[in-house]
Enzyme design. Structure first.
Site, short mmCIF file in Angstrom:
data_model
loop_
_atom_site.label_atom_id
_atom_site.label_comp_id
_atom_site.label_asym_id
_atom_site.label_seq_id
_atom_site.Cartn_x
_atom_site.Cartn_y
_atom_site.Cartn_z
N LYS A 1 0.84 -1.20 0.00
CA LYS A 1 0.00 0.00 0.00
C LYS A 1 0.87 1.24 0.00
O LYS A 1 1.99 1.21 0.51
CB LYS A 1 -0.86 0.02 1.28
CG LYS A 1 -1.98 -0.98 1.32
CD LYS A 1 -2.75 -0.87 2.64
CE LYS A 1 -3.86 -1.90 2.73
NZ LYS A 1 -4.92 -1.72 1.73
N ARG B 1 -10.18 -11.72 2.23
CA ARG B 1 -11.02 -12.78 1.67
C ARG B 1 -10.32 -14.14 1.72
O ARG B 1 -10.98 -15.18 1.83
CB ARG B 1 -11.44 -12.40 0.24
CG ARG B 1 -10.31 -12.28 -0.72
CD ARG B 1 -10.66 -11.48 -1.97
NE ARG B 1 -10.75 -10.03 -1.71
CZ ARG B 1 -11.04 -9.11 -2.62
NH1 ARG B 1 -11.30 -9.48 -3.86
NH2 ARG B 1 -11.08 -7.83 -2.30
N1 BES Z 1 -8.08 -3.86 4.54
C1 BES Z 1 -8.28 -3.43 3.21
C2 BES Z 1 -9.58 -2.68 3.00
C3 BES Z 1 -9.73 -1.36 3.72
C4 BES Z 1 -9.42 -0.17 3.09
C5 BES Z 1 -10.24 -1.32 4.99
C6 BES Z 1 -9.59 1.02 3.76
C7 BES Z 1 -10.41 -0.13 5.66
C8 BES Z 1 -10.09 1.05 5.04
C9 BES Z 1 -8.26 -4.64 2.29
O1 BES Z 1 -7.46 -5.70 2.67
C10 BES Z 1 -7.74 -4.17 0.97
O2 BES Z 1 -6.60 -3.82 0.90
N2 BES Z 1 -8.58 -4.18 -0.04
C11 BES Z 1 -8.22 -3.74 -1.33
C12 BES Z 1 -8.72 -4.76 -2.33
C13 BES Z 1 -8.12 -4.63 -3.68
C14 BES Z 1 -6.65 -4.96 -3.66
C15 BES Z 1 -8.86 -5.56 -4.63
C16 BES Z 1 -8.86 -2.39 -1.56
O3 BES Z 1 -9.93 -2.12 -1.05
O4 BES Z 1 -8.24 -1.57 -2.24
MN MN Z 2 -5.46 -5.50 2.04
#
Ligand code: BES
Ligand code: MN
Ligand code: ZN
Length: 498
Positions: free
Chosen positions: A276, A350
């Site tokens: 990230k 997931r």
């Molecule tokens: N934990 C994150 C989602 C999240 C984002 C929670 C902001 C709380 C606040 C999750 O694991 C994630 O990174 N999701 C990605 C999915 C993508 C890579 C398909 C996302 O939401 O960008």
């Molecule tokens: Mn994630």
């Protein structure tokens, strides 16, 4: 736990210290019990209202410092508009609003559960108390000094003055269980990831044993034996080993199938190799808010000795980039036997849930499964922080969750599922891939989960928006909100007990 603010009830009598909160309508009418309690200070309220152009508008407040005729240091008159039929959620919010008017520095607060139309019923007064105590929460564990002008929260005691003391105390029994559960969930979410890693989280969940909950902790070896490679793949880049915690509360008839709650417990989500960006990454200490809710819920149900069999299961991992970390393109075999192609290591929640859902489903054959997860940023784009996303294969369960959401104020909004979305996660190399491209990100995440629940009634709550980031409500000022404890306690109480 946070510094607890004690809560108690009293009869309708003027308190000796602290702040006193009473209610009036938009004609400045106060209830008869309030009038008696204020004595000659009631006249003072009228004069102060005129001087301050206070009209009793709902949510507005009039403040009198050191009011003559009363011993308290502050009298707060809060406008409630025209409350004719007050629902439970309104009483809850009113308690939050009332406490919100009390200065941080006040050592004690008394709220008079009396409306212009008459004393609140015991159940309403208990909801008012719950709202006030939830509002009073703050996470202070790591503050050793204060900034200029920042007050240290000093509130040690909240008293709710009521007409029927015994009835209010009785109604409070179930609320205090929910309040404690929510506080536990908030504390877990607010805790940083250097302190709260999977093993430590499991230790804290194990504290539920004191309440008669049976707690099993599965370590990496045990999960390897079960074939949980989807979950284990996420944690393999971390110095902290993964854990699976299974909690059981058997408050129902022996042999009746349990209901099951499953939580995403990513103690920190860097994104892994698909790392990230730095900005805001600190928020990812809360990527275990689903698991925190499940622990808080189990605490609440066990404390109030809920008449139901319940499973709580949480998958605890840390998603880190490392020489041993999982790569995009890797293919893992989940416990269900389905193979998964990893496209993006940041779509890790997931993967964790896939194995936990399958495990709970096959081992316990539950009546239903509800999972909670801070699963996608896309659900925040869609719903903001007002509603959690609800995805389900079962209309009855969906309707019950929606209703429980309206009743508690922890609202959920149903989103679609369907074969058109499902095919977006078919993989070139494996049975399924872990992302479905840019479109409908929250839905394809839910489709992924659905592939691991079989025919069991199931609902997925995406709480990325509601579980963290200080969702602003009357009863929450905490960064970690504890979302889901009240909602699911209500779901159980309304439909699955007895
Ligand atoms: N934990 C994150 C989602 C999240 C984002 C929670 C902001 C709380 C606040 C999750 O694991 C994630 O990174 N999701 C990605 C999915 C993508 C890579 C398909 C996302 O939401 O960008
Ligand atoms: Mn994630
Ligand atoms: Zn995540």
């Amino acid at each position: 736990m946070s510094d607890a603010t004690r809560l108690g009830f009293s009869g309708f009598a003027a308190p000796a210290r602290g702040a006193l909160v009473v209610f009036c309508d938009d004609k400045l009418t106060i209830g008869a019990a309030t009038k008696r309690l204020l004595g000659r200070a009631a006249e003072l309220v009228k004069r102060a209202a005129a001087a301050d152009k206070f009209t009793g508008k709902p949510g507005s407040a009039l403040e009198l410092v050191a009011p003559a005729g009363l011993k308290v240091s502050r009298l707060i008159v809060l406008g409630v508009g025209k409350p004719n039929e007050m629902k439970a959620v309104d009483a809850l919010k009113l308690g939050g609003k009332a406490l919100g008017k009390v200065p941080q520095s006040a050592p004690e607060a008394t709220i008079v559960a009396d409306l212009p139309a008459g004393p609140m019923k015991a159940e309403q007064a208990a909801d008012l108390a719950l709202g006030a105590q939830l509002r009073a929460y703050s996470f202070e564990r790591y503050k050793t000094k204060r900034q200029e002008g920042e007050e240290k929260p000093a509130l040690a005691k909240i008293t709710v003055a009521v007409g029927d003391l015994a009835a209010a105390r009785k109604a409070w029994a179930s609320r205090t269980a929910v309040e404690q559960g929510t506080t536990i969930a908030r504390d877990l979410v607010n805790e940083p990831a250097n302190v709260l890693y999977p093993e430590e989280f499991a230790r804290r969940a194990a504290a539920l044993k004191k309440l008669g909950v049976s707690v099993e902790v599965l370590d990496v070896k045990a999960m390897q034996k079960l074939g949980m490679n989807a979950l284990l793949g996420v944690g393999q880049g971390s110095a902290h080993d993964s854990r699976l915690v299974v909690m059981r509360w058997n408050g129902g008839k022996a042999g009746t199938p349990p209901v099951a709650f499953i939580g995403k417990g990513v103690c920190f989500d860097t994104g892994g190799i698909s790392i990230k960006p730095a900005g805001g990454m600190e928020d990812m200490k809360a990527d275990m808010a689903g698991a925190a809710c499940v622990v808080g819920l189990m605490h609440a149900l066990a404390t109030r000795k809920a008449n139901v069999n319940v499973i709580g299961a949480i998958g605890l991992v840390e998603n880190m980039p490392d020489g041993k970390a999982q790569r995009p393109g890797d293919i893992v075999k989940s416990m269900s036997g389905q193979t998964i192609e990893i496209i993006n290591t940041d779509a890790e929640g997931r993967l964790v849930l896939a194995d936990v859902l399958h495990y709970v489903n096959t081992r316990f054959k539950p009546k239903f499964m509800v999972n909670l997860a801070t699963l996608t940023g896309a659900i925040i784009v869609a719903l903001g922080q007002e509603y959690a996303g609800l995805f389900s294969n079962n209309d009855e369960l969906s309707e019950r969750l929606t209703k429980a959401g309206e009743e508690t104020g922890e609202r959920v909004w149903r989103m679609p599922l369907g074969p058109e979305y499902d095919k977006l996660i078919d993989s070139k190399f494996a049975d399924v891939k872990n992302t479905g491209g840019r479109n409908a990100g929250s839905i394809t995440a839910a489709q992924f989960l659905q592939r691991f629940v079989g025919k069991t009634a199931w609902a997925h709550l995406d709480i990325a928006g509601t579980g963290m980031g200080s969702p602003q409500t009357d009863i929450n000022k905490s960064w970690g909100s504890g979302f889901g404890v009240r909602l699911l306690d209500r779901l159980v109480a309304d439909h699955y007990e007895g």
